[in-house]
Design a protein around this motif. Sequence first.
Motif, short mmCIF file in Angstrom:
data_model
loop_
_atom_site.label_atom_id
_atom_site.label_comp_id
_atom_site.label_asym_id
_atom_site.label_seq_id
_atom_site.Cartn_x
_atom_site.Cartn_y
_atom_site.Cartn_z
N VAL A 508 0.83 -1.21 0.00
CA VAL A 508 0.00 0.00 0.00
C VAL A 508 0.86 1.26 0.00
O VAL A 508 0.66 2.17 -0.82
CB VAL A 508 -0.95 0.01 1.22
CG1 VAL A 508 -1.74 1.30 1.31
CG2 VAL A 508 -1.90 -1.19 1.15
N THR A 510 2.25 4.81 0.48
CA THR A 510 1.41 6.01 0.45
C THR A 510 0.59 6.02 -0.84
O THR A 510 -0.50 6.57 -0.89
CB THR A 510 2.26 7.29 0.49
OG1 THR A 510 3.29 7.16 -0.50
CG2 THR A 510 2.90 7.50 1.84
N ARG A 513 -2.82 4.17 -0.69
CA ARG A 513 -3.63 4.43 0.50
C ARG A 513 -5.01 5.02 0.19
O ARG A 513 -6.00 4.64 0.82
CB ARG A 513 -2.85 5.36 1.43
CG ARG A 513 -2.92 4.94 2.87
CD ARG A 513 -2.19 5.91 3.73
NE ARG A 513 -2.86 7.20 3.73
CZ ARG A 513 -2.30 8.33 4.17
NH1 ARG A 513 -1.08 8.32 4.63
NH2 ARG A 513 -2.98 9.46 4.14
N ILE A 547 -1.52 3.35 6.65
CA ILE A 547 -2.70 4.11 7.12
C ILE A 547 -2.24 5.54 7.43
O ILE A 547 -1.07 5.77 7.70
CB ILE A 547 -3.34 3.48 8.37
CG1 ILE A 547 -2.26 3.12 9.40
CG2 ILE A 547 -4.16 2.26 7.99
CD1 ILE A 547 -2.80 2.59 10.70
#
Length: 548
Positions: A508, A510, A513, A547
Motif C-alpha cells: 500500500v 502512500t 492508501r 494508514i
Amino acid sequence: MTSTDEVRRAGPTEPVWWGWGPASEHEPLPDEARGLLARLGIPVRPTAPVPLAQVRLPPARLPAAARDALAAIVGSGHVHTHDEARIRHCRGRSTTDLLRLRAGDASAAPDAVVLPADHDEVLAVLRLASRERIAVVPFGGGTSVVGGLEPARPAEQPVVALDLARLDVLGRVDRESGTAELGAGLRGPRAAALLAEHGLTLGHIPQSWEYATIGGFAATRSSGQASGGYGRFDDLVVGLRVATPVGSWELGRAPASAAGPDLRELMLGSEGAFGVITQVVARVRPLPARQIFEGWSVPDFATGTRLLRTLAAADLRPTVCRLSDETETLGGLARPPHPGGPAAETKTAPDAAPDGCHLVTGYEGAESTVERRAAEVAGVLLAGGARRLDAAAGPDWERGRFRAPYLRDALLDLGIFAETLETAGFWATLPALYVGVRDALAGSLGAVGLSPVVMCHISHLYETGASLYFTVVCAQGEDPIGSWRAAKAAAGDAIVAAGGTITHHHAVGTEHRPWLGAEIGDLGVDVLHAVKRTLDPAGILNPGILIG
Ligand SMILES: Cc1cc2nc3c(=O)[nH]c(=O)nc-3n(C[C@H](O)[C@H](O)[C@H](O)COP(=O)(O)OP(=O)(O)OC[C@H]3O[C@@H](n4cnc5c(N)ncnc54)[C@H](O)[C@@H]3O)c2cc1C
C-alpha cells in the motif's frame, strides 16, 4: 557509508545511487529498442542524472543528543549522517522516486541512517525514538515502489532510516520440519546462498530479488516469479520475530493453529507501521533437481487467459507462468535484453502482425515431478491451440528475468518514462479488470499527449483468479510525475470499479492508501489504526504509510 557498514553494503553489486544495479551492469538501450521507440513515435530526450554533489538535501534535524543516544545503542560506526548515506536511503525505487533523485531532489532524505546489529538493538532504538518522538523508517533493500519509505510527518520532526542490513544471519535450520530462521536484513541472493549450503531454497524470486530483503518481503506480502510452485512470501512465513515500541512479539509456533485469529497476518503487509520484523521463520524446500523453462505462443490474450484458468482449475499451475498480452508480446518485453544473451529480444517490429501472445512456463522440483507436470501442462496448452516456441524462448526469459529495471534506467537516460502497476482479480472479473485498467492508463496519459504504450501480463495464478501486471512506456512530457500520478489515480479507480485489489504484491505504502478504504472498508481501516495505537502509541513508525 563508513567502516563496517561500508564493507557490508559496498562492492561490485552495490547499486548506483540514482537507479538500479551496479554501474557495471548498465548498458545503453540496444539499437533495436531505439528503433522500436522511433516507430512508436516516442521521442528521445537524453537526460543524465545530476552529479551526486548536486543533489539537494534538507538540513539534518536530528539533535546531537539524540544522535549520541543512538550511537550508544548501535555503536558510533553504525550511525551515518553524511550525504551519500542519506541520499541512498531516500525513498524507494519507483520511477517517480528515480526521476526525483536523478533531478537532484532528495528532499525526503532521512536525517540519519542507523544500523542495529540485532533484535535487542532494534528494540532499544524504538524505545528511544518513541521517547524522543523521532520518526523511524524500517529500511530493507529500499526497493519499495509504493512510497513505503517516504513517511508523512511534520517538517520539524527528525526521521531516521533503520537499515536492517546487519541482521543478516541464517539461524537455526530445522531440516526435519523444513523451516529456517532468516535475519530480516538478508537480501535475496545472500539468503539463497546460505540456504543452498544446506541444500535448501525459499523459492522466492521477485524481480527485485537482487536487493530486496527477507523482512521487506514479509512487510509487503511480496510475491515472486515462482509463486505458482512455492507460493507467495506470506505463504512461506511460519513465524515472525517483531520488535515494537512497546516490546517484543513472537508469532507462529506450530504449522497451524486455532488459537484465535492468526496474528502473523497483522504483521505480514504491515509495511513497518506496526513494528520491525527482525527475523522470519520460513518454510524451505530442497533445492530443485531440475528446472525447465518453456516458451509458447497462444492465439490471443483471451484464449491464453482461458487456458491459464483451465490449468489452475485442474491443479496444474506451473511453478512460473506469465502470459503477455498482444502489446507486451510485440514490445518484446516478455524477453527483455540481458548481457551476453542473443540480440533477438527486441527484434519484433511494432508494425508486425501479432504472432499470438507469448506465454512462459517454468517448472522446478524433483526430476520426475517436473517432467510429468510439464507434459501435463503441455497437453492442455496444445489442445487449446497453443504452439511451442523454439527451445531458446524459455531459457532466454529465465536469463533475462532480472533485466527490466536495468532497461528502465536505460529508458530514463533517454528521457523516456517507464513504470509498472499491478492488481489481481477473480477469473470471472479478470477480463473486465484488464480492459478497465488498460484503458484508464491509456486514456489518462493519452489525454496529455504522451502516446503511451500500455502492456500487460498475467502472472501469479490461483485456483480462483490471477494477477495482472501492467507496464507503461511513454514520453516524459513536461510533467512526468504529475502525469503518472493522474494515470495511476485513474487506474486505481478502474481497479476498484472492476472489483480488483489495489495491490497484489507491491503493498500500500502512500501511493495506494487512497483506495485502501474502498478495499477493506472504513471499519477495516479503523481496526488497523487500533493495532497501530496498541503497538506504536507514539506513532513514530513509518507515519503515513499503510494508514494515515
Ligand atoms: C524493479 C523492481 C521489481 C520488483 N519486483 C517485485 C516482484 O517481482 N514481486 C514483489 O512482490 N515486489 C516487487 N517489487 C517491489 C519490492 O521489491 C517489494 O515490495 C519488496 O518486498 C520490498 O523489499 P525491501 O527489502 O526492498 O523493502 P523496502 O523497500 O526497504 O521496504 C518496503 C516497506 O516495508 C517496510 N519494511 C522493510 N523491512 C522491514 C522490516 N524488517 N520490518 C518491518 N517493515 C519493514 C519499509 O518500511 C517499507 O514500508 C519490485 C520493485 C522493484 C523496484
